[in-house]
Every structure is written in structure tokens, then in C-alpha cells.
Design a protein around this motif. Structure first.
Motif, short mmCIF file in Angstrom:
data_model
loop_
_atom_site.label_atom_id
_atom_site.label_comp_id
_atom_site.label_asym_id
_atom_site.label_seq_id
_atom_site.Cartn_x
_atom_site.Cartn_y
_atom_site.Cartn_z
N ALA A 373 0.83 -1.21 0.00
CA ALA A 373 0.00 0.00 0.00
C ALA A 373 0.87 1.25 0.00
O ALA A 373 0.56 2.24 -0.69
CB ALA A 373 -0.94 -0.01 1.20
N GLU A 374 1.96 1.24 0.76
CA GLU A 374 2.84 2.40 0.84
C GLU A 374 3.55 2.64 -0.49
O GLU A 374 3.68 3.76 -0.96
CB GLU A 374 3.87 2.19 1.95
CG GLU A 374 4.88 3.31 2.10
CD GLU A 374 4.26 4.62 2.53
OE1 GLU A 374 4.79 5.69 2.15
OE2 GLU A 374 3.22 4.59 3.24
N ILE A 375 4.02 1.58 -1.12
CA ILE A 375 4.78 1.71 -2.37
C ILE A 375 3.88 2.09 -3.54
O ILE A 375 4.19 3.00 -4.32
CB ILE A 375 5.53 0.41 -2.68
CG1 ILE A 375 6.62 0.16 -1.64
CG2 ILE A 375 6.13 0.45 -4.08
CD1 ILE A 375 7.24 -1.22 -1.72
N PHE A 376 2.72 1.41 -3.66
CA PHE A 376 1.90 1.57 -4.86
C PHE A 376 0.71 2.51 -4.67
O PHE A 376 0.06 2.89 -5.65
CB PHE A 376 1.42 0.20 -5.35
CG PHE A 376 2.55 -0.69 -5.78
CD1 PHE A 376 3.35 -0.36 -6.85
CD2 PHE A 376 2.81 -1.89 -5.11
CE1 PHE A 376 4.39 -1.19 -7.26
CE2 PHE A 376 3.85 -2.72 -5.50
CZ PHE A 376 4.65 -2.37 -6.57
N GLY A 377 0.40 2.83 -3.41
CA GLY A 377 -0.66 3.81 -3.17
C GLY A 377 -2.06 3.25 -3.15
O GLY A 377 -3.02 4.02 -3.22
N PHE A 378 -2.23 1.96 -3.04
CA PHE A 378 -3.57 1.37 -2.93
C PHE A 378 -3.49 0.06 -2.16
O PHE A 378 -2.43 -0.59 -2.11
CB PHE A 378 -4.21 1.14 -4.31
CG PHE A 378 -3.41 0.26 -5.23
CD1 PHE A 378 -3.52 -1.14 -5.18
CD2 PHE A 378 -2.55 0.81 -6.17
CE1 PHE A 378 -2.80 -1.94 -6.03
CE2 PHE A 378 -1.80 0.00 -7.03
CZ PHE A 378 -1.93 -1.37 -6.96
N ALA A 379 -4.59 -0.32 -1.54
CA ALA A 379 -4.66 -1.58 -0.81
C ALA A 379 -4.76 -2.74 -1.80
O ALA A 379 -5.48 -2.66 -2.80
CB ALA A 379 -5.86 -1.59 0.13
N VAL A 380 -4.06 -3.81 -1.51
CA VAL A 380 -4.02 -4.97 -2.39
C VAL A 380 -4.81 -6.11 -1.75
O VAL A 380 -4.57 -6.49 -0.61
CB VAL A 380 -2.56 -5.41 -2.64
CG1 VAL A 380 -2.52 -6.70 -3.46
CG2 VAL A 380 -1.79 -4.30 -3.36
N ASP A 381 -5.77 -6.66 -2.50
CA ASP A 381 -6.51 -7.83 -2.04
C ASP A 381 -5.65 -9.08 -2.25
O ASP A 381 -5.03 -9.24 -3.31
CB ASP A 381 -7.82 -7.99 -2.82
CG ASP A 381 -8.79 -6.86 -2.53
OD1 ASP A 381 -8.78 -6.34 -1.41
OD2 ASP A 381 -9.56 -6.49 -3.45
N VAL A 382 -5.62 -9.94 -1.26
CA VAL A 382 -4.80 -11.16 -1.34
C VAL A 382 -5.71 -12.37 -1.46
O VAL A 382 -6.57 -12.60 -0.60
CB VAL A 382 -3.90 -11.28 -0.10
CG1 VAL A 382 -3.14 -12.60 -0.12
CG2 VAL A 382 -2.91 -10.11 -0.04
N ALA A 383 -5.53 -13.13 -2.54
CA ALA A 383 -6.34 -14.33 -2.76
C ALA A 383 -5.69 -15.57 -2.15
O ALA A 383 -6.38 -16.51 -1.74
CB ALA A 383 -6.56 -14.54 -4.26
N ASP A 384 -4.36 -15.59 -2.08
CA ASP A 384 -3.65 -16.74 -1.53
C ASP A 384 -2.27 -16.27 -1.12
O ASP A 384 -1.74 -15.29 -1.66
CB ASP A 384 -3.54 -17.87 -2.57
CG ASP A 384 -3.10 -19.20 -1.97
OD1 ASP A 384 -3.16 -19.34 -0.73
OD2 ASP A 384 -2.70 -20.09 -2.74
N ALA A 385 -1.67 -16.96 -0.14
CA ALA A 385 -0.35 -16.54 0.35
C ALA A 385 0.43 -17.73 0.87
O ALA A 385 -0.15 -18.72 1.36
CB ALA A 385 -0.51 -15.50 1.46
N ARG A 386 1.75 -17.65 0.75
CA ARG A 386 2.67 -18.62 1.34
C ARG A 386 3.81 -17.84 1.97
O ARG A 386 4.29 -16.86 1.41
CB ARG A 386 3.25 -19.57 0.28
CG ARG A 386 2.24 -20.47 -0.40
CD ARG A 386 1.76 -21.60 0.51
NE ARG A 386 0.88 -22.50 -0.21
CZ ARG A 386 -0.42 -22.28 -0.41
NH1 ARG A 386 -0.98 -21.17 0.05
NH2 ARG A 386 -1.15 -23.16 -1.07
#
Length: 448
Positions: A373-386
Motif C-alpha cells: 500500500a505504501e509503495i503503490f498507493g492502494f490496498a491490495v486484495d490477497v487471494a492466496d499466500a505462502r
């Protein structure tokens, strides 16, 4: 009589050594490989993220080194070699993103224009005036990168241009890596008599080329790991080796004993030093001087329409108020992942911090979202994570590293050789090369 070999360590170094050994020693040789992990491959690890295969350890290899293209060709896997899309990374510094400078060697600029806009005007002037300032160089010397670059070009060049690249390669910084390891061409130019650092960088720059710098394996490094295991036909003992005696006799942590005609230690430096303390004290002392960093990778799948910029990722300057040291937009870098998602990964951990060891998975995921969010300026939705941790997996190539490695190898008795990322280079091609060198050092008679 069957010849018996033991390889300790099942990462790329151990597996490449096993493959080379099988080719050299023939079908009748018995090759036993020890590794206590849940799978072979070490830092080559492919996981499913968002329904797609994704490397969560080493991601790419440098194409200018011949070892990986040659190995893939030898294994019949050349069709799986991938190259990047051509989009370039950015650098996050002073709260905003900047284009990655061109006209540099590992971030060391050949001119002030290379880093204009990334550093302040005072630093630009300092770089421009560098050739006019007195300079002395002792051929063969090996300062840290920071010592030389900060003195000649200023601290901002170190933190904003050099550190982001070195932290990606070594999880270290210009203060922990020797000049000869990081930029051998610049050191060689200085040895040849370059009058100043600017001239040395210009002489040390690679020839201009449109050829891709990096490669990867379609389907992930697991494809390569599986092929090496299949071709080498090793007997995998899922245990750690706890003792090594001349002869050679190995004892694993289950209490079993194993005899071998020769042994390859494909282990991190600290574990190698522990094993050979009695049989090769000089080599153990040298290996004990290698220090390592830890890192963690957070791999994410996000919706395909997430509006990331057209770049391959973002490298973070040192001293910034972010937790991540780099963001790789994998789908931008290598091409679309498919399955309605984009893949990306964030890297955490630098030499001297304990972030990769102490942070929980939840903390790492929280930091990943906040940094994006800090780098790109928007909140990112996460569908999956490892989340994948690599503890003490990144050796630091400090000043005098080549002499240290020569001392280590010279201290090994016949029938005992070493391979690993702490020897001739931290990347996958260097590990493959070191594995081949280890087998050559054994003097195995080639099977007819």
C-alpha cells in the motif's frame, strides 16, 4: 567392487554433485545422499500459490554464466528456460519510486547522470568531481563496497543505488560485501591502473547488449530438482549427518553408520565447519569465518486486474521505513500467471537483523500488505499466500573471500570435497559450477 560415495546436503549443490558423480562413476556406484528436510532441493523450492507453481526460494539465474543453460540442455530441459518480459524494476527511496539507474555496475554509477533524480544535487556534484580528486589504490586490495563507494561518490549512492541490488543478491549490504565479490570487473580495472573509480566503473561495464540478463525454469525449479534426482539415482537418507571420521565413516542422527570411499559436503559453511573440525581443522577454521544472513519470502496471489505499474518489481533503498527489502511482480516480470491471478513476492531480512527469525507469519503478511500500500498507493486484495523462511541461507562474501575459500579447499584431505553457495558465488549457476568442481577434485575415474 562397488564404489560408495556419500553426499551430505540435498540442495542444488548436492543434487548437481550427485548427478555429476553418477555420470563420472557409472551405474554401479552407490551414491547415498543425506538431508533431513521434507523434500530435496534446499533453497530451490516450488509451491502452489493461487493454483500456480511459484518459486519461493531462488527465483532466477544469471544467463551470462554458462552453467545453467548448459545443464538444462544436458537434461533435455532447454525448452523450459524462460526469459523476462523486459520490463524493468524501480527503486523506492525517500518515500517514492524511481527508475532503476542505467549505466551502473551493481548500482555503482559510471556517471552522475546515471543516478540524477535518485540522489540529491550535492551527491551529483560529488560524483561529477570524483575524477579530479586524489585517488590511490593498492592492487589486490579488497575493501567493502561501502568503504570505496561512499568515500568517492557519497553515502546516498550506497544506500539508494548499491544497497538495493546487493540486498537482493546477498541479503546483505555494501558494508558487508567485498568489492572483488560484488564487482570483480571494477576491481580488475583498478588493479590494471584505472585512475579513479569513475574510470574503473566505465572500464568494468559489460558490453552493451539487448540479450536478457536473467532466466528461470517454466513450472518452477522443482522441475530441475526432480530431473536431477531421477538422473543421479541417489539413495536419499532423510537424516542429518552428525559425525564424520577418516576412512570415511559417517554417523547420522538416527545412530546409523555409513562407509564411503569419498564424501562431498554440500552444506552451509557453519555446518560444514562443525563436521570437519577434527578431520580438517584448517578448513573448518576458514569455513567458520563465513557469516550468513536470513531471509523470508512472502508469496502472494492477487486478482489479475490489480493495477500494478508496468515494472518487474521494486527494490527498497536501505534506511527506508518499510519492512520489505524488495517486491517482485512475478507475473509482470515473467509473463501472466493465468488462473485469474497475478503472482508477486516480497523479500524480508538483511544481514544483522533477526526479522526472518522472529516475525510470525501473520506479522510478515501484515507487513507485506502495508508495504504494498505504501509503495503503490492502494490496498491490495490477497487471494492466496505462502510464507517461506530461509535461516542462515545467505552467505556474506566479505573482503578477502576468495583467499578464504582457497584456504578452505587447501585444508581438505583427499577424498573429501565441498560444494555450496558460500564458495564461488551465491547464485544457482555458481552452485552448479562448484558442484562440478567438487566431483573433479575427487579424481573419480570416468566410467567407460
Amino acid at each position: 567392487m562397488t564404489t560408495s560415495f556419500c553426499i551430505v546436503g540435498g540442495g542444488i549443490s548436492g543434487l548437481a554433485a550427485a548427478y555429476r558423480l553418477r555420470l563420472a562413476a557409472g551405474d554401479d556406484a552407490r551414491i547415498t545422499l543425506f538431508d533431513p528436510a521434507d523434500r530435496l532441493g534446499g533453497i530451490l523450492r516450488t509451491e502452489e500459490v493461487g493454483g500456480q507453481p511459484m518459486d519461493v526460494g531462488a527465483e532466477a539465474f544469471v544467463l551470462r554464466r554458462p552453467e545453467m543453460p548448459a545443464l538444462l540442455a544436458e537434461l533435455g530441459l532447454s525448452d523450459l528456460q524462460r526469459t523476462p518480459t523486459g520490463v524493468r524494476p524501480l527503486i523506492y527511496s525517500a518515500g517514492t519510486t524511481h527508475p532503476l539507474p542505467t549505466g551502473t555496475v551493481m548500482g555503482i554509477p559510471a556517471s552522475a547522470e546515471s543516478v540524477a533524480g535518485l540522489v540529491d544535487e550535492e551527491t551529483v556534484a560529488r560524483i561529477s568531481s570524483e575524477p579530479a580528486r586524489p585517488f590511490s589504490w593498492k592492487p589486490g586490495s579488497d575493501p567493502t563496497v561501502a568503504e570505496l563507494v561512499a568515500d568517492r561518490f557519497g553515502e546516498q549512492v550506497v544506500s539508494r543505488s548499491v544497497d538495493p541490488l546487493l540486498s537482493g543478491v546477498y541479503a546483505g549490504s555494501a558494508a558487508t560485501i567485498g568489492l572483488r565479490a560484488a564487482v570483480p570487473s571494477v576491481a580488475a580495472a583498478l588493479d590494471r591502473g584505472a585512475a579513479n573509480l569513475t574510470q574503473a566503473v566505465r572500464q568494468g561495464m559489460p558490453p552493451a547488449s539487448n540479450a536478457p540478463i536473467f532466466g528461470a525454469v517454466a513450472g518452477g525449479y522443482q522441475v530441475l530438482v526432480d530431473e536431477l534426482v531421477s538422473r543421479s539415482r541417489v539413495h536419499w537418507v532423510r537424516a542429518a549427518v552428525s559425525a564424520l571420521q577418516p576412512g570415511w565413516e559417517l554417523r547420522d542422527d538416527t545412530g546409523s553408520r555409513w562407509d564411503a570411499d569419498a564424501v562431498v559436503l554440500a552444506l552451509p559453511a557453519a555446518r560444514m565447519a562443525h563436521l570437519v573440525g577434527d578431520v580438517a581443522p584448517g578448513a573448518a577454521a576458514a569455513a567458520g569465518r563465513v557469516v550468513s544472513a536470513s531471509s523470508a519470502v512472502v508469496a502472494l496471489a492477487v486478482p489479475a486486474d490489480t493495477p500494478f505499474p508496468q515494472c518487474s518489481g521494486v527494490l527498497v533503498a536501505s534506511g527506508e521505513p518499510l519492512h520489505a527489502k524488495a517486491v517482485t511482480l512475478s507475473s509482470r516480470k515473467w509473463g501472466g500467471a493465468g488462473g485469474g491471478v497475478q503472482l508477486l513476492r516480497l523479500s524480508f531480512g538483511r544481514f544483522g537483523d533477526d526479522l526472518a527469525c522472529r516475525a510470525s507469519d501473520d506479522e510478515l503478511l501484515t507487513w507485506a500488505r502495508a508495504d504494498l500500500a505504501e509503495i503503490f498507493g492502494f490496498a491490495v486484495d490477497v487471494a492466496d499466500a505462502r510464507v517461506q523462511r530461509w535461516i542462515d541461507a545467505m552467505p556474506q562474501y566479505g573482503p578477502g573471500h576468495a583467499e578464504l575459500v582457497a584456504e578452505l579447499r587447501a585444508g581438505l584431505p583427499p577424498g573429501l570435497t565441498v560444494a555450496g553457495s558460500y564458495l564461488d558465488g551465491i547464485g544457482v549457476p555458481a552452485c552448479v559450477g562448484a558442484a562440478g568442481r567438487a566431483i573433479e577434485a575427487l579424481g573419480v575415474e570416468v566410467a567407460r
